[in-house]
Design a protein around this motif. Sequence first.
Motif, PDB file in Angstrom:
ATOM      1  N   GLN A  42      42.115 -26.428 -65.906  1.00  0.00           N
ATOM      2  CA  GLN A  42      40.917 -27.254 -65.984  1.00  0.00           C
ATOM      3  C   GLN A  42      40.391 -27.348 -67.419  1.00  0.00           C
ATOM      4  OE1 GLN A  42      39.382 -29.135 -63.695  1.00  0.00           O
ATOM      5  NE2 GLN A  42      41.116 -28.673 -62.366  1.00  0.00           N
ATOM      6  N   ALA A  43      40.424 -26.226 -68.130  1.00  0.00           N
ATOM      7  CA  ALA A  43      39.930 -26.226 -69.506  1.00  0.00           C
ATOM      8  C   ALA A  43      40.811 -27.075 -70.413  1.00  0.00           C
ATOM      9  CB  ALA A  43      39.856 -24.799 -70.037  1.00  0.00           C
ATOM     10  N   SER A  44      42.122 -27.020 -70.229  1.00  0.00           N
ATOM     11  CA  SER A  44      43.004 -27.807 -71.081  1.00  0.00           C
ATOM     12  C   SER A  44      42.949 -29.281 -70.714  1.00  0.00           C
ATOM     13  CB  SER A  44      44.441 -27.287 -71.000  1.00  0.00           C
ATOM     14  OG  SER A  44      44.928 -27.439 -69.686  1.00  0.00           O
ATOM     15  N   ALA A  45      42.644 -29.613 -69.473  1.00  0.00           N
ATOM     16  CA  ALA A  45      42.538 -31.012 -69.077  1.00  0.00           C
ATOM     17  C   ALA A  45      41.290 -31.655 -69.667  1.00  0.00           C
ATOM     18  CB  ALA A  45      42.515 -31.123 -67.563  1.00  0.00           C
ATOM     19  N   GLU A  46      40.277 -30.884 -69.918  1.00  0.00           N
ATOM     20  CA  GLU A  46      39.031 -31.418 -70.462  1.00  0.00           C
ATOM     21  C   GLU A  46      38.994 -31.344 -71.990  1.00  0.00           C
ATOM     22  OE1 GLU A  46      35.910 -29.290 -68.601  1.00  0.00           O
ATOM     23  OE2 GLU A  46      36.420 -29.986 -66.595  1.00  0.00           O
ATOM     24  N   TYR A  47      40.062 -30.938 -72.611  1.00  0.00           N
ATOM     25  CA  TYR A  47      40.086 -30.797 -74.062  1.00  0.00           C
ATOM     26  C   TYR A  47      39.993 -32.169 -74.721  1.00  0.00           C
ATOM     27  CZ  TYR A  47      41.884 -30.312 -78.750  1.00  0.00           C
ATOM     28  OH  TYR A  47      42.034 -30.380 -80.108  1.00  0.00           O
ATOM     29  N   LYS A  48      39.130 -32.268 -75.712  1.00  0.00           N
ATOM     30  CA  LYS A  48      38.973 -33.481 -76.487  1.00  0.00           C
ATOM     31  C   LYS A  48      38.776 -33.065 -77.938  1.00  0.00           C
ATOM     32  CE  LYS A  48      36.102 -37.614 -76.631  1.00  0.00           C
ATOM     33  NZ  LYS A  48      34.956 -38.286 -76.032  1.00  0.00           N
ATOM     34  N   PRO A  49      39.546 -33.624 -78.879  1.00  0.00           N
ATOM     35  CA  PRO A  49      39.392 -33.212 -80.276  1.00  0.00           C
ATOM     36  C   PRO A  49      38.028 -33.600 -80.814  1.00  0.00           C
ATOM     37  CG  PRO A  49      40.902 -35.067 -80.096  1.00  0.00           C
ATOM     38  CD  PRO A  49      40.579 -34.632 -78.710  1.00  0.00           C
ATOM     39  N   ASP A  50      37.565 -32.866 -81.807  1.00  0.00           N
ATOM     40  CA  ASP A  50      36.283 -33.156 -82.433  1.00  0.00           C
ATOM     41  C   ASP A  50      36.341 -34.484 -83.172  1.00  0.00           C
ATOM     42  OD1 ASP A  50      35.314 -30.739 -81.535  1.00  0.00           O
ATOM     43  OD2 ASP A  50      35.949 -29.676 -83.357  1.00  0.00           O
ATOM     44  N   TYR A  51      35.221 -35.195 -83.169  1.00  0.00           N
ATOM     45  CA  TYR A  51      35.137 -36.468 -83.872  1.00  0.00           C
ATOM     46  C   TYR A  51      35.147 -36.219 -85.383  1.00  0.00           C
ATOM     47  CZ  TYR A  51      33.500 -40.951 -85.543  1.00  0.00           C
ATOM     48  OH  TYR A  51      33.403 -42.137 -86.206  1.00  0.00           O
ATOM     49  N   CYS A  52      35.864 -37.059 -86.125  1.00  0.00           N
ATOM     50  CA  CYS A  52      35.965 -36.922 -87.577  1.00  0.00           C
ATOM     51  C   CYS A  52      35.458 -38.210 -88.205  1.00  0.00           C
ATOM     52  CB  CYS A  52      37.411 -36.657 -87.973  1.00  0.00           C
ATOM     53  SG  CYS A  52      37.656 -36.432 -89.723  1.00  0.00           S
ATOM     54  N   ALA A  53      34.486 -38.115 -89.108  1.00  0.00           N
ATOM     55  CA  ALA A  53      33.891 -39.290 -89.731  1.00  0.00           C
ATOM     56  C   ALA A  53      34.534 -39.654 -91.062  1.00  0.00           C
ATOM     57  CB  ALA A  53      32.392 -39.050 -89.943  1.00  0.00           C
ATOM     58  N   ILE A  54      35.498 -38.884 -91.521  1.00  0.00           N
ATOM     59  CA  ILE A  54      36.159 -39.159 -92.802  1.00  0.00           C
ATOM     60  C   ILE A  54      37.122 -40.329 -92.630  1.00  0.00           C
ATOM     61  CG2 ILE A  54      37.640 -38.181 -94.589  1.00  0.00           C
ATOM     62  CD1 ILE A  54      36.668 -35.432 -93.688  1.00  0.00           C
ATOM     63  N   ASP A  55      37.219 -41.179 -93.666  1.00  0.00           N
ATOM     64  CA  ASP A  55      38.092 -42.342 -93.613  1.00  0.00           C
ATOM     65  C   ASP A  55      39.508 -41.947 -94.019  1.00  0.00           C
ATOM     66  OD1 ASP A  55      38.949 -44.961 -93.396  1.00  0.00           O
ATOM     67  OD2 ASP A  55      38.466 -45.408 -95.482  1.00  0.00           O
ATOM     68  N   HIS A  56      40.316 -41.559 -93.039  1.00  0.00           N
ATOM     69  CA  HIS A  56      41.713 -41.200 -93.269  1.00  0.00           C
ATOM     70  C   HIS A  56      42.440 -41.266 -91.941  1.00  0.00           C
ATOM     71  CE1 HIS A  56      41.708 -36.889 -91.751  1.00  0.00           C
ATOM     72  NE2 HIS A  56      40.471 -37.280 -91.609  1.00  0.00           N
ATOM     73  N   ASP A  57      43.729 -41.034 -91.949  1.00  0.00           N
ATOM     74  CA  ASP A  57      44.501 -41.037 -90.714  1.00  0.00           C
ATOM     75  C   ASP A  57      44.280 -39.706 -90.002  1.00  0.00           C
ATOM     76  OD1 ASP A  57      46.233 -41.395 -88.669  1.00  0.00           O
ATOM     77  OD2 ASP A  57      47.923 -42.003 -89.920  1.00  0.00           O
ATOM     78  N   HIS A  58      43.658 -39.755 -88.829  1.00  0.00           N
ATOM     79  CA  HIS A  58      43.260 -38.538 -88.132  1.00  0.00           C
ATOM     80  C   HIS A  58      44.434 -37.827 -87.483  1.00  0.00           C
ATOM     81  CE1 HIS A  58      39.170 -39.714 -88.854  1.00  0.00           C
ATOM     82  NE2 HIS A  58      39.447 -40.910 -88.378  1.00  0.00           N
ATOM     83  N   ARG A  59      45.604 -38.463 -87.444  1.00  0.00           N
ATOM     84  CA  ARG A  59      46.771 -37.801 -86.884  1.00  0.00           C
ATOM     85  C   ARG A  59      47.244 -36.660 -87.777  1.00  0.00           C
ATOM     86  NH1 ARG A  59      49.853 -43.309 -85.658  1.00  0.00           N
ATOM     87  NH2 ARG A  59      48.880 -43.737 -87.636  1.00  0.00           N
ATOM     88  N   SER A  60      46.717 -36.572 -88.998  1.00  0.00           N
ATOM     89  CA  SER A  60      47.097 -35.468 -89.876  1.00  0.00           C
ATOM     90  C   SER A  60      46.541 -34.146 -89.362  1.00  0.00           C
ATOM     91  CB  SER A  60      46.601 -35.724 -91.296  1.00  0.00           C
ATOM     92  OG  SER A  60      45.198 -35.800 -91.305  1.00  0.00           O
ATOM     93  N   HIS A  61      45.429 -34.165 -88.646  1.00  0.00           N
ATOM     94  CA  HIS A  61      44.874 -32.917 -88.108  1.00  0.00           C
ATOM     95  C   HIS A  61      44.949 -32.830 -86.599  1.00  0.00           C
ATOM     96  CE1 HIS A  61      41.071 -35.042 -87.228  1.00  0.00           C
ATOM     97  NE2 HIS A  61      41.148 -35.538 -88.439  1.00  0.00           N
ATOM     98  N   ASN A  62      45.246 -33.941 -85.906  1.00  0.00           N
ATOM     99  CA  ASN A  62      45.413 -33.905 -84.456  1.00  0.00           C
ATOM    100  C   ASN A  62      46.261 -35.101 -84.049  1.00  0.00           C
ATOM    101  OD1 ASN A  62      45.178 -33.918 -81.669  1.00  0.00           O
ATOM    102  ND2 ASN A  62      43.165 -32.970 -81.755  1.00  0.00           N
ATOM    103  N   SER A  63      47.448 -34.860 -83.538  1.00  0.00           N
ATOM    104  CA  SER A  63      48.373 -35.951 -83.249  1.00  0.00           C
ATOM    105  C   SER A  63      47.902 -36.850 -82.108  1.00  0.00           C
ATOM    106  CB  SER A  63      49.749 -35.394 -82.920  1.00  0.00           C
ATOM    107  OG  SER A  63      49.672 -34.572 -81.782  1.00  0.00           O
ATOM    108  N   SER A  64      47.044 -36.359 -81.223  1.00  0.00           N
ATOM    109  CA  SER A  64      46.576 -37.180 -80.106  1.00  0.00           C
ATOM    110  C   SER A  64      45.144 -37.657 -80.305  1.00  0.00           C
ATOM    111  CB  SER A  64      46.677 -36.379 -78.806  1.00  0.00           C
ATOM    112  OG  SER A  64      45.823 -35.256 -78.870  1.00  0.00           O
TER     113      SER A  64
END
Length: 159
Positions: A22-44
Amino acid sequence: MKSILKAVIALVMGAGVYGFAQASAEYKPDYCAIDHDHRSHNSSYYDYYAKDNYYRAGSYRSNSRSRHNNNRYDDGRGYNRRHNRRHRARSRVVHRETYRTRWDARITLVEEIYWTRSGRRQLVCSVVVRGYDAHQVSHRRLERIARRDCSPRARIQYL
């Protein structure tokens, strides 16, 4: 008594696995406001948040090694391939000779001039044995050929 203990342990383990799922199903990465490709720190990252210009540019890490790969991300050979072309090792073959052996193998002697990054020239003489019976050719024979036919100032390498 043992069967009750085993049942309790199984119940606790089942509850732990269920809670982890249940905990892993509800996982959502933190929002990032920096202007860059966010896949560098989280692929999904783009599975959870709106897609931007970086997402539309193509895959973050390309597995393709083709020369027609025009995406702007790193494909394993460096970020900017045109820039890296200037730093490739350049060489010029000065002397090449092939020797036959009595086995199914041949000895190839190649003498090249390499330009180092600092612009210095380096003379390298490579002695290579190729063929099915390459293991039959002795190292002593390679040394004799190198001593006889390589330039005196060349660095000798046996490959």
